[in-house]
Design an enzyme around this catalytic site. Structure first.
Site, PDB file in Angstrom:
ATOM      1  N   HIS A 241     -38.935  12.356 -35.845  1.00 44.32           N
ATOM      2  CA  HIS A 241     -37.980  11.865 -36.849  1.00 44.32           C
ATOM      3  C   HIS A 241     -36.902  11.067 -36.118  1.00 44.32           C
ATOM      4  O   HIS A 241     -36.367  11.545 -35.122  1.00 44.32           O
ATOM      5  CB  HIS A 241     -37.360  13.078 -37.555  1.00 44.32           C
ATOM      6  CG  HIS A 241     -36.531  12.733 -38.738  1.00 44.32           C
ATOM      7  ND1 HIS A 241     -35.277  12.202 -38.631  1.00 44.32           N
ATOM      8  CD2 HIS A 241     -36.783  12.843 -40.065  1.00 44.32           C
ATOM      9  CE1 HIS A 241     -34.789  11.997 -39.850  1.00 44.32           C
ATOM     10  NE2 HIS A 241     -35.690  12.379 -40.732  1.00 44.32           N
ATOM     11  N   CYS A 279     -38.624   7.509 -41.172  1.00 53.10           N
ATOM     12  CA  CYS A 279     -37.533   7.882 -42.071  1.00 53.10           C
ATOM     13  C   CYS A 279     -36.731   6.621 -42.368  1.00 53.10           C
ATOM     14  O   CYS A 279     -35.857   6.216 -41.600  1.00 53.10           O
ATOM     15  CB  CYS A 279     -36.635   8.970 -41.484  1.00 53.10           C
ATOM     16  SG  CYS A 279     -35.305   9.357 -42.650  1.00 53.10           S
ATOM     17  N   HIS A 306     -40.569   9.162 -44.862  1.00 52.67           N
ATOM     18  CA  HIS A 306     -39.443   9.636 -45.676  1.00 52.67           C
ATOM     19  C   HIS A 306     -38.902   8.419 -46.401  1.00 52.67           C
ATOM     20  O   HIS A 306     -38.393   7.502 -45.759  1.00 52.67           O
ATOM     21  CB  HIS A 306     -38.318  10.191 -44.795  1.00 52.67           C
ATOM     22  CG  HIS A 306     -38.590  11.549 -44.242  1.00 52.67           C
ATOM     23  ND1 HIS A 306     -37.673  12.204 -43.452  1.00 52.67           N
ATOM     24  CD2 HIS A 306     -39.643  12.381 -44.370  1.00 52.67           C
ATOM     25  CE1 HIS A 306     -38.174  13.393 -43.107  1.00 52.67           C
ATOM     26  NE2 HIS A 306     -39.360  13.514 -43.651  1.00 52.67           N
ATOM     27  N   ASP A 349     -36.027  11.871 -50.348  1.00 59.80           N
ATOM     28  CA  ASP A 349     -35.073  12.578 -49.511  1.00 59.80           C
ATOM     29  C   ASP A 349     -33.655  12.289 -49.997  1.00 59.80           C
ATOM     30  O   ASP A 349     -33.399  11.237 -50.574  1.00 59.80           O
ATOM     31  CB  ASP A 349     -35.256  12.017 -48.096  1.00 59.80           C
ATOM     32  CG  ASP A 349     -34.889  13.000 -47.010  1.00 59.80           C
ATOM     33  OD1 ASP A 349     -34.547  14.135 -47.339  1.00 59.80           O
ATOM     34  OD2 ASP A 349     -34.962  12.619 -45.833  1.00 59.80           O
ATOM     35  N   HIS A 350     -32.761  13.218 -49.748  1.00 59.87           N
ATOM     36  CA  HIS A 350     -31.319  12.997 -49.923  1.00 59.87           C
ATOM     37  C   HIS A 350     -30.943  12.295 -51.220  1.00 59.87           C
ATOM     38  O   HIS A 350     -30.182  11.317 -51.208  1.00 59.87           O
ATOM     39  CB  HIS A 350     -30.766  12.191 -48.742  1.00 59.87           C
ATOM     40  CG  HIS A 350     -30.923  12.902 -47.436  1.00 59.87           C
ATOM     41  ND1 HIS A 350     -30.450  12.397 -46.261  1.00 59.87           N
ATOM     42  CD2 HIS A 350     -31.503  14.075 -47.120  1.00 59.87           C
ATOM     43  CE1 HIS A 350     -30.735  13.230 -45.272  1.00 59.87           C
ATOM     44  NE2 HIS A 350     -31.388  14.265 -45.783  1.00 59.87           N
ATOM     45  N   TYR A 366     -30.946  18.206 -50.917  1.00 59.44           N
ATOM     46  CA  TYR A 366     -32.232  18.619 -51.502  1.00 59.44           C
ATOM     47  C   TYR A 366     -32.082  19.153 -52.924  1.00 59.44           C
ATOM     48  O   TYR A 366     -32.508  20.255 -53.246  1.00 59.44           O
ATOM     49  CB  TYR A 366     -32.929  19.613 -50.565  1.00 59.44           C
ATOM     50  CG  TYR A 366     -33.328  18.935 -49.272  1.00 59.44           C
ATOM     51  CD1 TYR A 366     -34.536  18.265 -49.180  1.00 59.44           C
ATOM     52  CD2 TYR A 366     -32.465  18.905 -48.185  1.00 59.44           C
ATOM     53  CE1 TYR A 366     -34.887  17.593 -48.021  1.00 59.44           C
ATOM     54  CE2 TYR A 366     -32.806  18.231 -47.018  1.00 59.44           C
ATOM     55  CZ  TYR A 366     -34.022  17.585 -46.947  1.00 59.44           C
ATOM     56  OH  TYR A 366     -34.374  16.913 -45.814  1.00 59.44           O
TER      57      TYR A 366
HETATM   58  C1  DNO Z   1     -32.547  16.103 -43.099  1.00 64.73           C
HETATM   59  C2  DNO Z   1     -33.853  15.910 -42.481  1.00 64.73           C
HETATM   60  C3  DNO Z   1     -33.911  16.429 -41.066  1.00 64.73           C
HETATM   61  C4  DNO Z   1     -35.333  16.414 -40.552  1.00 64.73           C
HETATM   62  C5  DNO Z   1     -35.454  16.863 -39.125  1.00 64.73           C
HETATM   63  C6  DNO Z   1     -36.870  16.725 -38.631  1.00 64.73           C
HETATM   64  O1  DNO Z   1     -32.435  16.075 -44.270  1.00 64.73           O
HETATM   65  O2  DNO Z   1     -34.288  14.618 -42.581  1.00 64.73           O
HETATM   66  O3  DNO Z   1     -33.438  17.733 -41.063  1.00 64.73           O
HETATM   67  O4  DNO Z   1     -36.088  17.291 -41.305  1.00 64.73           O
HETATM   68  O5  DNO Z   1     -34.617  16.153 -38.329  1.00 64.73           O
HETATM   69  O6  DNO Z   1     -37.000  17.459 -37.458  1.00 64.73           O
END
Ligand code: DNO
Length: 395
Positions: A241, A279, A306, A349-350, A366
């Site tokens: 990531h 990501c 992501h 995500d987010h 989340y």
């Molecule tokens: C946060 C995530 C990170 C991700 C880690 C992967 O929301 O994108 O916590 O899961 O960095 O190791």
């Protein structure tokens, strides 16, 4: 089309697999959250969770994360022992049929935000990163030696202003946001029960005294080379990531922030099992990153996506954007992955807090409604892109 996955935090998650099945989720992204960092993931525990997921008609698509202990990152005396344990966990996952592993190589902090409920004009709220607040945490709370040198005079002037107004509650909120609430649930170093998170955090930072980016790269290469034979044997797709945000912070070495970093990493260990979690959101928070260009370049080494986006403001602060807007350009990313690597697992995500999410105590970033909306948006984009692609083929 990419597989629609969702990060789920295990049986204790308030969002149940039954709910996820109803909103069109196909694959689950999760981890053995009850196993402390560095301990072996047993086949028994893995199979137990996998069967539970499958009993809902879903599949365990991705492990996020199988955490890499600090000692492997800074090269502590027990790193070989920890790498051996990591290899056993990997092989057990392979035996169980879970082959995609998301991890990161960020020292100490897994990700960083200063505000978890930044209000939007429409009544929702989003995650936000303020350089001035982060500088305040660094210079005034952590009191890291030499911290001031890392910030511009403008930022330091803002810190001075904040100092006049900040109450102990404001300081507490910053500590919570930066090192507690964003960290504990991702199996981070600090949890909600720790009494003096700042002191723990200081000692964690000291582990990296004298660790240059070159040294961290050497340690990352050492780790990857050590695990590649197991990855080859069990077809384990390791996907790192990117650093979030993709910037240098707190004097720590950070080595997955831009094109040159990713290029180095892919070439240092050219095995395809050494791959990337693309990501889009993390990468988009650095103005130096052209996210679609990176996707075009690295799609073939990407094993997990992501999808999220950010807007970066003129002062460098950033905020999570709608999944249809912002610097990541998710529409273009869907086109790129559709043509270059079409069956990758993808999760949103987010997303914002909305429609009561804020009262549910979800892990930061989340939410349920916010992510459900984002997934619907991305699903729509993917359907259109798929149609475009099919039409191109028949022309
Ligand atoms: C946060 C995530 C990170 C991700 C880690 C992967 O929301 O994108 O916590 O899961 O960095 O190791």
């Amino acid at each position: 089309m990419m597989e629609k996955t969702w990060r789920w935090f295990g049986r204790k998650d308030k969002i149940t697999l039954d709910m996820l099945r109803q909103i069109g989720v196909e694959g689950i992204v999760t981890a053995l959250h009850d196993v402390p960092n560095g301990e072996i993931w047993t086949l028994e525990k893995i199979l137990d969770l996998k069967q539970y997921i499958e009993s809902f008609g879903l599949r365990w698509s991705v492990v996020e994360s199988l955490p890499v202990c600090e000692s492997i990152k800074y090269g502590g005396p027990d790193r070989d022992e920890l790498i051996e344990k990591y290899k056993i966990s990997l092989a057990n996952l392979g035996r169980a049929g879970v082959h995609t592993i998301c991890y990161n190589f960020m020292p100490v902090l897994d990700w960083a935000r200063t505000d978890l409920t930044h209000p939007n004009p429409d009544g929702t709220s989003s995650l936000y990163f303020s350089h001035a607040e982060f500088a305040y945490f660094d210079c005034e709370i952590l009191k890291r030696s030499g911290a001031e040198q890392d910030y511009t005079p403008e930022t330091l002037a803002l810190v001075k202003e904040m100092k006049k107004k900040f109450t102990p509650e404001d300081e507490h909120r910053l500590v919570e946001n930066i090192i507690v609430k964003t960290q504990g649930f991702v199996n981070g170093n600090i949890t909600e029960d720790d009494e003096n998170p700042v002191a723990i955090f200081r000692s964690l930072l000291h582990l990296y005294d004298g660790i240059t980016p070159e040294k961290l790269r050497e340690n990352m290469k050492y780790f990857l080379e050590a695990i590649m034979p197991v990855c080859d044997e069990w077809d384990m797709r390791m996907c790192v990531h990117p650093d979030d945000p993709p910037l240098q912070i707190l004097g720590l070495p950070r080595i997955v922030t831009n094109d040159a970093d990713i290029d180095w990493l892919m070439n240092a260990v050219p095995n395809p099992h050494n791959g990337l979690t693309f990501c889009a959101g993390s990468l988009s928070a650095g103005l130096h990153n052209d996210v679609p260009a990176l996707a075009r370049k690295y799609a073939k080494r990407t094993w997990f996506v992501h999808l999220r986006s950010t807007n970066v403001f003129p002062n460098g602060d950033f905020k999570e954007a709608s999944h249809l807007a912002g610097r990541a350009d998710i529409i273009e990313l869907c086109r790129i992955f559709r043509s270059e690597n079409p069956t990758l697992p993808m999760r949103v995500d987010h997303a914002p807090l909305m429609l009561g999410d804020e009262r549910m105590g979800y892990n930061a970033g989340y939410s349920f409604h916010g992510r459900m909306l984002a997934l619907g948006q991305v699903e729509g984009v993917m359907a259109v892109v798929d149609r475009e692609f099919e039409e191109q083929l028949t022309k």
